[in-house]
Design a protein around this motif. Structure first.
Motif, PDB file in Angstrom:
ATOM      1  N   GLY A 194      62.263 -32.509 -65.088  1.00  0.00           N
ATOM      2  CA  GLY A 194      62.442 -33.678 -65.942  1.00  0.00           C
ATOM      3  C   GLY A 194      61.237 -34.598 -65.925  1.00  0.00           C
ATOM      4  O   GLY A 194      60.856 -35.154 -66.966  1.00  0.00           O
ATOM      5  N   VAL A 195      60.620 -34.753 -64.762  1.00  0.00           N
ATOM      6  CA  VAL A 195      59.428 -35.612 -64.661  1.00  0.00           C
ATOM      7  C   VAL A 195      58.297 -35.068 -65.528  1.00  0.00           C
ATOM      8  O   VAL A 195      57.587 -35.824 -66.196  1.00  0.00           O
ATOM      9  N   VAL A 196      58.123 -33.746 -65.523  1.00  0.00           N
ATOM     10  CA  VAL A 196      57.059 -33.141 -66.328  1.00  0.00           C
ATOM     11  C   VAL A 196      57.255 -33.463 -67.800  1.00  0.00           C
ATOM     12  O   VAL A 196      56.316 -33.872 -68.503  1.00  0.00           O
ATOM     13  N   ASN A 197      58.463 -33.274 -68.316  1.00  0.00           N
ATOM     14  CA  ASN A 197      58.676 -33.517 -69.737  1.00  0.00           C
ATOM     15  C   ASN A 197      58.768 -35.010 -70.057  1.00  0.00           C
ATOM     16  O   ASN A 197      58.362 -35.446 -71.139  1.00  0.00           O
ATOM     17  N   LEU A 198      59.289 -35.801 -69.129  1.00  0.00           N
ATOM     18  CA  LEU A 198      59.267 -37.252 -69.299  1.00  0.00           C
ATOM     19  C   LEU A 198      57.831 -37.746 -69.439  1.00  0.00           C
ATOM     20  O   LEU A 198      57.533 -38.616 -70.265  1.00  0.00           O
ATOM     21  N   THR A 199      56.940 -37.180 -68.648  1.00  0.00           N
ATOM     22  CA  THR A 199      55.531 -37.562 -68.707  1.00  0.00           C
ATOM     23  C   THR A 199      54.959 -37.313 -70.095  1.00  0.00           C
ATOM     24  O   THR A 199      54.249 -38.164 -70.658  1.00  0.00           O
ATOM     25  N   ARG A 200      55.258 -36.167 -70.674  1.00  0.00           N
ATOM     26  CA  ARG A 200      54.763 -35.858 -72.017  1.00  0.00           C
ATOM     27  C   ARG A 200      55.285 -36.881 -73.031  1.00  0.00           C
ATOM     28  O   ARG A 200      54.537 -37.384 -73.884  1.00  0.00           O
ATOM     29  N   THR A 201      56.583 -37.160 -72.947  1.00  0.00           N
ATOM     30  CA  THR A 201      57.194 -38.085 -73.898  1.00  0.00           C
ATOM     31  C   THR A 201      56.612 -39.484 -73.775  1.00  0.00           C
ATOM     32  O   THR A 201      56.275 -40.130 -74.784  1.00  0.00           O
ATOM     33  N   LEU A 202      56.485 -39.972 -72.547  1.00  0.00           N
ATOM     34  CA  LEU A 202      55.927 -41.307 -72.341  1.00  0.00           C
ATOM     35  C   LEU A 202      54.478 -41.386 -72.801  1.00  0.00           C
ATOM     36  O   LEU A 202      54.030 -42.411 -73.315  1.00  0.00           O
ATOM     37  N   ALA A 203      53.739 -40.291 -72.614  1.00  0.00           N
ATOM     38  CA  ALA A 203      52.350 -40.270 -73.064  1.00  0.00           C
ATOM     39  C   ALA A 203      52.263 -40.432 -74.574  1.00  0.00           C
ATOM     40  O   ALA A 203      51.403 -41.163 -75.092  1.00  0.00           O
ATOM     41  N   LEU A 204      53.147 -39.756 -75.299  1.00  0.00           N
ATOM     42  CA  LEU A 204      53.149 -39.866 -76.760  1.00  0.00           C
ATOM     43  C   LEU A 204      53.513 -41.277 -77.200  1.00  0.00           C
ATOM     44  O   LEU A 204      52.908 -41.827 -78.133  1.00  0.00           O
ATOM     45  N   GLU A 205      54.493 -41.869 -76.551  1.00  0.00           N
ATOM     46  CA  GLU A 205      54.896 -43.224 -76.910  1.00  0.00           C
ATOM     47  C   GLU A 205      53.818 -44.251 -76.586  1.00  0.00           C
ATOM     48  O   GLU A 205      53.688 -45.275 -77.278  1.00  0.00           O
ATOM     49  N   SER A 206      53.057 -43.989 -75.535  1.00  0.00           N
ATOM     50  CA  SER A 206      52.112 -44.989 -75.018  1.00  0.00           C
ATOM     51  C   SER A 206      50.735 -44.925 -75.647  1.00  0.00           C
ATOM     52  O   SER A 206      49.941 -45.858 -75.516  1.00  0.00           O
ATOM     53  N   ALA A 207      50.436 -43.815 -76.314  1.00  0.00           N
ATOM     54  CA  ALA A 207      49.066 -43.593 -76.777  1.00  0.00           C
ATOM     55  C   ALA A 207      48.579 -44.695 -77.705  1.00  0.00           C
ATOM     56  O   ALA A 207      47.446 -45.176 -77.575  1.00  0.00           O
ATOM     57  N   GLU A 208      49.421 -45.122 -78.631  1.00  0.00           N
ATOM     58  CA  GLU A 208      48.985 -46.150 -79.573  1.00  0.00           C
ATOM     59  C   GLU A 208      48.793 -47.508 -78.912  1.00  0.00           C
ATOM     60  O   GLU A 208      48.185 -48.411 -79.486  1.00  0.00           O
ATOM     61  N   LYS A 209      49.310 -47.643 -77.684  1.00  0.00           N
ATOM     62  CA  LYS A 209      49.127 -48.879 -76.909  1.00  0.00           C
ATOM     63  C   LYS A 209      47.908 -48.788 -76.001  1.00  0.00           C
ATOM     64  O   LYS A 209      47.677 -49.676 -75.179  1.00  0.00           O
ATOM     65  N   THR A 210      47.141 -47.698 -76.131  1.00  0.00           N
ATOM     66  CA  THR A 210      45.980 -47.395 -75.280  1.00  0.00           C
ATOM     67  C   THR A 210      46.348 -47.365 -73.799  1.00  0.00           C
ATOM     68  O   THR A 210      45.588 -47.805 -72.940  1.00  0.00           O
ATOM     69  N   VAL A 211      47.544 -46.830 -73.522  1.00  0.00           N
ATOM     70  CA  VAL A 211      48.022 -46.614 -72.154  1.00  0.00           C
ATOM     71  C   VAL A 211      48.201 -45.116 -71.965  1.00  0.00           C
ATOM     72  O   VAL A 211      48.719 -44.421 -72.843  1.00  0.00           O
ATOM     73  N   ARG A 212      47.774 -44.614 -70.817  1.00  0.00           N
ATOM     74  CA  ARG A 212      47.857 -43.180 -70.533  1.00  0.00           C
ATOM     75  C   ARG A 212      48.956 -42.896 -69.508  1.00  0.00           C
ATOM     76  O   ARG A 212      49.178 -43.698 -68.590  1.00  0.00           O
ATOM     77  N   VAL A 213      49.616 -41.729 -69.655  1.00  0.00           N
ATOM     78  CA  VAL A 213      50.646 -41.293 -68.714  1.00  0.00           C
ATOM     79  C   VAL A 213      50.406 -39.824 -68.390  1.00  0.00           C
ATOM     80  O   VAL A 213      50.381 -38.976 -69.290  1.00  0.00           O
ATOM     81  N   ASN A 214      50.224 -39.526 -67.117  1.00  0.00           N
ATOM     82  CA  ASN A 214      50.018 -38.164 -66.655  1.00  0.00           C
ATOM     83  C   ASN A 214      50.874 -37.893 -65.424  1.00  0.00           C
ATOM     84  O   ASN A 214      51.587 -38.778 -64.940  1.00  0.00           O
ATOM     85  N   ALA A 215      50.813 -36.677 -64.933  1.00  0.00           N
ATOM     86  CA  ALA A 215      51.537 -36.315 -63.709  1.00  0.00           C
ATOM     87  C   ALA A 215      50.653 -35.443 -62.833  1.00  0.00           C
ATOM     88  O   ALA A 215      49.700 -34.815 -63.310  1.00  0.00           O
ATOM     89  N   ILE A 216      50.994 -35.411 -61.565  1.00  0.00           N
ATOM     90  CA  ILE A 216      50.383 -34.503 -60.594  1.00  0.00           C
ATOM     91  C   ILE A 216      51.458 -33.541 -60.115  1.00  0.00           C
ATOM     92  O   ILE A 216      52.589 -33.957 -59.827  1.00  0.00           O
ATOM     93  N   GLY A 217      51.107 -32.259 -60.029  1.00  0.00           N
ATOM     94  CA  GLY A 217      52.041 -31.249 -59.529  1.00  0.00           C
ATOM     95  C   GLY A 217      51.560 -30.685 -58.201  1.00  0.00           C
ATOM     96  O   GLY A 217      50.846 -29.673 -58.183  1.00  0.00           O
ATOM     97  N   PRO A 218      51.924 -31.322 -57.084  1.00  0.00           N
ATOM     98  CA  PRO A 218      51.458 -30.812 -55.786  1.00  0.00           C
ATOM     99  C   PRO A 218      52.095 -29.469 -55.421  1.00  0.00           C
ATOM    100  O   PRO A 218      53.259 -29.198 -55.755  1.00  0.00           O
ATOM    101  N   GLY A 219      51.316 -28.649 -54.725  1.00  0.00           N
ATOM    102  CA  GLY A 219      51.898 -27.521 -54.014  1.00  0.00           C
ATOM    103  C   GLY A 219      52.478 -28.013 -52.701  1.00  0.00           C
ATOM    104  O   GLY A 219      52.823 -29.201 -52.560  1.00  0.00           O
ATOM    105  N   TYR A 220      52.623 -27.125 -51.738  1.00  0.00           N
ATOM    106  CA  TYR A 220      53.111 -27.552 -50.419  1.00  0.00           C
ATOM    107  C   TYR A 220      51.976 -28.244 -49.667  1.00  0.00           C
ATOM    108  O   TYR A 220      50.892 -27.691 -49.503  1.00  0.00           O
ATOM    109  N   ILE A 221      52.245 -29.464 -49.245  1.00  0.00           N
ATOM    110  CA  ILE A 221      51.224 -30.306 -48.628  1.00  0.00           C
ATOM    111  C   ILE A 221      51.524 -30.467 -47.142  1.00  0.00           C
ATOM    112  O   ILE A 221      52.683 -30.610 -46.732  1.00  0.00           O
ATOM    113  N   ASP A 222      50.484 -30.448 -46.340  1.00  0.00           N
ATOM    114  CA  ASP A 222      50.615 -30.493 -44.878  1.00  0.00           C
ATOM    115  C   ASP A 222      50.888 -31.926 -44.426  1.00  0.00           C
ATOM    116  O   ASP A 222      49.983 -32.669 -44.048  1.00  0.00           O
ATOM    117  N   THR A 223      52.145 -32.317 -44.498  1.00  0.00           N
ATOM    118  CA  THR A 223      52.600 -33.627 -44.040  1.00  0.00           C
ATOM    119  C   THR A 223      53.416 -33.443 -42.758  1.00  0.00           C
ATOM    120  O   THR A 223      53.763 -32.316 -42.391  1.00  0.00           O
TER     121      THR A 223
END
Length: 250
Positions: free
Chosen positions: A161-190
């Motif tokens: 859902g976050v991945v597709n939400l990101t796409r939707t928000l990016a489309l809505e925000s573009a005309e406001k000169t605001v960017r929306v992206n996402a990061i997709g981490p693999g398994y991180i050594d925490t």
């Protein structure tokens, strides 16, 4: 410095990817609000970073399942920093269970934090950024937002859902000169993965063609890039930082 003068909000900032990202932003000249649960170590971590980086870091408590708290967080961040240039929408929890055994309450809690919480923070942040006419939101997705995995129904559903939400928000925000992206981490050594036995840990390592786990600072580096002006023509994308995990899958 790549983020000189920028004002950054990081949820889930008291530990792990969020804390590493806060430190990298400070190193790059930003002012940073670390946001996390009141009972977290956020206050002490912010105090430590505040001392190391000329008093440009503070902690604000938030529960991202509360719209009122999220709205207050953004308002208080703007009050403290004078504006909001970037957000790492990073608060989240895990949750493992076979789908047929997943209790409703546990399933819905993962969805409410990992997906609805991302929406709440993005919504409040975008309102402020629209008023400014600028800004960048980066959501934390996952390799499991692109591919499924057994015993991770709630987590996979939320991150997808976050991945597709990101796409939707990016489309809505573009005309406001605001960017929306996402990061997709693999398994991180925490520290969470440090509790695994050697066999399970090696199994996770073997999933990545680079044959190692990621490091928190590698996610932080990706965030700094996406929130910076260097990524000014990038919006609506999910940047996979996964050691090649998704490269051979379709």
């Amino acid at each position: 410095m790549r983020l000189n003068g920028k004002r950054i909000l990081i949820t889930g900032g008291a530990s792990g990817l969020g804390l590493a990202s806060a430190e990298r932003c400070l190193q790059e000249g930003a002012s940073v609000v670390i946001a996390d649960l009141a009972a977290s170590h956020g206050a002490q971590e912010a105090k430590r970073l505040d001392g190391e980086y000329s008093g440009r870091c503070l902690f604000l408590p938030v529960d991202v399942t509360s719209s009122a708290e999220v709205d207050d967080l953004v308002a208080n961040t703007v009050s403290e920093l004078g504006g909001l240039d970037g957000v790492f929408n990073n608060a989240g929890i895990g949750g493992l269970s076979a789908a047929v055994d997943y209790p409703d309450d546990d399933y819905m809690r993962v969805i409410d934090i990992n997906l609805n919480g991302v929406f709440r923070v993005a919504r409040a942040s975008l309102r402020q950024m629209y008023r400014q006419g600028s800004g960048s939101v980066v959501n934390c997705a996952s390799i499991l937002g692109v591919f499924g995995q057994s015993n991770a129904a709630a987590y996979s559903a939320a991150k997808g859902g976050v991945v597709n939400l990101t796409r939707t928000l990016a489309l809505e925000s573009a005309e406001k000169t605001v960017r929306v992206n996402a990061i997709g981490p693999g398994y991180i050594d925490t520290p969470l993965l440090q509790d695994l036995d050697d066999e399970l840990r090696q199994g996770l390592i073997d999933l990545h063609p680079l044959k190692r786990l990621g490091r928190p600072e590698e996610i932080a580096n990706a965030f700094v890039f996406l929130v910076s002006d260097e990524a000014s023509f990038i919006t609506g994308t999910t940047l996979m930082v996964d050691g090649g995990f998704t490269a051979g899958k379709s």
